[in-house]
Design an enzyme around this catalytic site. Structure first.
Site, short mmCIF file in Angstrom:
data_model
loop_
_atom_site.label_atom_id
_atom_site.label_comp_id
_atom_site.label_asym_id
_atom_site.label_seq_id
_atom_site.Cartn_x
_atom_site.Cartn_y
_atom_site.Cartn_z
N LYS A 208 0.83 -1.21 0.00
CA LYS A 208 0.00 0.00 0.00
C LYS A 208 0.86 1.26 0.00
O LYS A 208 0.67 2.17 -0.81
CB LYS A 208 -0.91 -0.03 1.22
CG LYS A 208 -1.85 1.16 1.35
CD LYS A 208 -2.75 0.93 2.55
CE LYS A 208 -3.58 2.14 2.87
NZ LYS A 208 -4.43 1.91 4.05
N GLU A 214 10.15 -5.49 3.93
CA GLU A 214 10.32 -6.83 3.36
C GLU A 214 9.98 -6.85 1.87
O GLU A 214 10.70 -7.42 1.05
CB GLU A 214 9.44 -7.85 4.10
CG GLU A 214 9.79 -8.06 5.56
CD GLU A 214 9.00 -7.17 6.50
OE1 GLU A 214 8.87 -7.53 7.67
OE2 GLU A 214 8.53 -6.08 6.05
N GLY A 269 -4.66 -2.91 4.97
CA GLY A 269 -3.90 -3.98 4.32
C GLY A 269 -4.54 -5.34 4.44
O GLY A 269 -4.58 -6.11 3.48
N ARG A 270 -5.09 -5.66 5.62
CA ARG A 270 -5.70 -6.98 5.81
C ARG A 270 -7.08 -7.09 5.16
O ARG A 270 -7.70 -8.15 5.23
CB ARG A 270 -5.73 -7.34 7.29
CG ARG A 270 -6.41 -6.34 8.19
CD ARG A 270 -6.12 -6.66 9.67
NE ARG A 270 -6.59 -5.65 10.58
CZ ARG A 270 -5.93 -4.53 10.89
NH1 ARG A 270 -4.78 -4.27 10.29
NH2 ARG A 270 -6.42 -3.68 11.77
N GLU A 355 -4.49 -8.82 14.47
CA GLU A 355 -3.99 -7.49 14.12
C GLU A 355 -5.09 -6.45 14.31
O GLU A 355 -4.81 -5.29 14.61
CB GLU A 355 -3.48 -7.46 12.67
CG GLU A 355 -2.65 -6.22 12.36
CD GLU A 355 -1.89 -6.32 11.06
OE1 GLU A 355 -0.69 -6.68 11.08
OE2 GLU A 355 -2.50 -6.06 10.00
N HIS A 386 -5.83 -35.95 14.19
CA HIS A 386 -4.75 -36.89 14.49
C HIS A 386 -3.56 -36.19 15.13
O HIS A 386 -2.46 -36.76 15.17
CB HIS A 386 -4.33 -37.62 13.22
CG HIS A 386 -5.39 -38.53 12.70
ND1 HIS A 386 -5.47 -39.87 13.05
CD2 HIS A 386 -6.47 -38.30 11.91
CE1 HIS A 386 -6.51 -40.43 12.46
NE2 HIS A 386 -7.14 -39.49 11.75
N LYS A 510 9.02 -2.73 13.83
CA LYS A 510 9.73 -2.24 12.64
C LYS A 510 10.80 -1.21 13.03
O LYS A 510 11.92 -1.22 12.52
CB LYS A 510 8.75 -1.62 11.65
CG LYS A 510 7.79 -2.60 10.99
CD LYS A 510 6.84 -1.85 10.07
CE LYS A 510 5.84 -2.78 9.42
NZ LYS A 510 4.88 -2.05 8.56
#
Length: 544
Positions: A208, A214, A269-270, A355, A386, A510
């Site tokens: 964005k 990253e 963003g999410r 978040e 399992h 960050k």
């Protein structure tokens, strides 16, 4: 949105008293009391999605008090505020309008006196034109070959959403191979580069702000790697695309304006998979299916916006979750999709929940004294059965669960899907009712010297679950399901008086990482670091 301490409301006090009255009631008793419990505690949405919340430790009074809490916290007003573009993300002074991205039938939604729907529709047309050209092979790479591979470079919502959807809808995918680079770990990028041909690959840089460390670090590496391998300065123009809000930064990176797909600061963003950040989705399943995904979200939006709170699926599920986290004091919730395609769904919801609502400061700026977000985790069924289901059935931790399954499989081989459905039904039934009725009534579970091994088989039940059954896993139904959870999270944020649309805790990490990175580059470490950090740095320096 109003700033209301939920624990000071009349309904919260009533819920506290009510909890002491009903906390020991067994789900089995609730079904015995109400023979129509399934009918009374389930909602069918659009004849395609059934939500069964009957296997919960709630009564009609519980729901009425929870609905009263929602009203005391002015939930309906908050819903209207979000959909009409009020700046409910107050810490960043932004509206929250991911719903506008799928509002196909809305001609006007205004932000700062600008009709944002004009640009939303413009970007959708651009996504359609571009995705069609890639899928049909008319877009050519720098050597004149059609595109075979798409690499999405992004992290957080720019990765988790598109990855989850492309995996969930893999049945609908076309010939294009979709890859994802998210991690700053070099292994991620190296392993993807082994699989692609630069002549026939495009790179989508999804950020964005177009400054996410990253993502931009990976994008710069890819740009330099591609230019070195191809020895073609024009390679970027044919193969690199930006999905962002900050077009200036994308241009500075070297991406031409025609290759920039825009979204806006009112898209979190999410929540960005509905925007141009979801371009990899449109490329994977085609624009028509992408539109169906948007439409599925839209019809759930309309349900959430217009349905009475008492029959409103996101509201009901949010209130039940709040009941557990704040009265039973549960700390986790588990999500179990019984569909192989949906394996990434729990991971996607981890970000959406934690978040958004992983906050400890209320909207008045005070420390909260109540629980906000549960820890979200899960795995696809039947794999989880399992591994950790033992703890769900007999452990000491109380964990509410959501079970999700399509009634119709995309891959109906032999009797596999009937067995899958049997397990889905068996787990929710066993968690709710246990095996108490099948136990030896003479067994003394409090006696550690009991010689019988029957006691070790005892499952108490009374473990709550929601069952969500889709008619089948389609783009439309998946869109509705994602939208359902988005709104569930929003409801809880409203009632718990927190801001759900910022993530300042992420920003702190960050900042600290930037300081440490600077020191690592200089090979000179700050003496103000704590002894643990300094010790780790000393060993690192010794080993490299």
């Amino acid at each position: 949105m109003k700033n209301i301490n939920p624990t000071k409301t009349f309904s919260w006090k009533q819920l506290t008293n009510h909890f002491h009255d009903v906390k020991n009631i067994h789900i089995n008793d609730l079904f015995n009391i109400d023979k129509n419990r399934f009918h009374n505690y389930s909602i069918l949405f659009q004849d395609d999605i059934l939500v069964d919340f009957s296997k919960n430790r709630i009564t009609n009074q519980t729901l009425q008090l929870l609905l009263m809490l929602a009203k005391e916290c002015f939930l309906s007003d908050a819903i209207q505020s979000m959909f009409t573009g009020h700046k409910i993300n107050r810490t960043e002074n932004r509206p929250v309008l991911h719903t506008a991205l799928r509002s196909k039938f809305s001609n006007t939604i205004t932000v700062d006196n600008i009709n944002i729907m004009i640009n939303v529709q413009k970007e959708l047309k651009k996504i359609k034109k571009f995705s069609d050209s890639i899928i049909q092979g008319s877009w050519k790479g720098y050597t004149g070959k059609s595109i075979s591979d798409v690499v999405n470079v992004g992290i957080g919502g720019s990765y988790l959403g598109p990855y989850m959807v492309t995996e969930s809808l893999k049945f609908y995918k076309n010939h294009l191979k979709i890859h994802f680079i998210s991690n700053i770990d070099g292994t991620n990028i190296v392993e993807v580069l082994k699989k692609i041909n630069l002549e026939t690959t495009i790179f989508l840089i999804a950020s964005k702000s177009f400054s996410t460390d990253e993502t931009i670090s990976n994008a710069n590496y890819l740009k330099n790697w591609c230019l070195f391998r191809t020895n073609c300065l024009k390679y970027i123009d044919f193969h690199f695309f930006a999905l962002c809000e900050n077009t200036t930064a994308a241009l500075k990176f070297g991406i031409i304006s025609e290759n920039i797909f825009k979204f806006w600061d009112w898209v979190g963003g999410r929540y960005s998979l509905w925007s141009s950040s979801g371009l990899s989705i449109a490329l994977s399943i085609g624009f028509k299916n992408f539109e169906l995904l948007l439409h599925g979200a839209y019809i759930m939006d309309q349900h959430f916006l217009n349905q009475d709170l008492s029959q409103n699926i996101p509201v009901i599920l949010a209130l039940i979750s709040l009941w557990y986290t704040n009265f039973f004091k549960t700390e986790t919730e588990a999500i179990f999709p019984y569909d192989e395609y949906m394996h990434a769904f729990p991971e996607y919801l981890q970000q959406s929940y934690m978040e958004s609502n992983g906050k400890s400061i209320d909207r008045s700026g005070n420390l909260v004294t109540w629980n906000t977000s549960p820890i979200i985790w899960g795995q696809r069924g039947t794999n989880g059965q399992h591994s950790f289901f033992q703890l769900l059935h007999q452990g000491t931790t109380f964990i509410p669960c959501d079970f999700i399954i399509p009634a119709v499989s995309h891959n109906p081989i032999n009797d596999h899907h009937k067995k899958l459905l049997s397990n889905f039904l068996a787990q929710t039934r066993s968690l709710a009712f246990g095996n108490e009725n099948n136990m030896d009534n003479n067994i003394n579970l409090s006696n550690p010297d009991c010689s019988s091994h029957v006691s070790y088989k005892y499952c108490s039940g009374n473990k709550p679950t929601n069952s969500i059954m889709l008619k089948n896993l389609t783009p439309c139904n998946l869109g509705s399901l994602i939208s359902l959870y988005e709104h569930k999270i929003f409801v809880q944020g409203v009632i718990l008086n927190i801001f759900s649309f910022d993530q300042w805790g992420v920003e702190l990490g960050k900042l600290v990482a930037n300081d440490l990175f600077s020191d690592l580059l200089k090979n000179k470490f700050n003496n103000l670091y704590d002894s643990s950090t300094k010790g780790l740095l000393r060993v690192y320096k010794k080993w490299i």
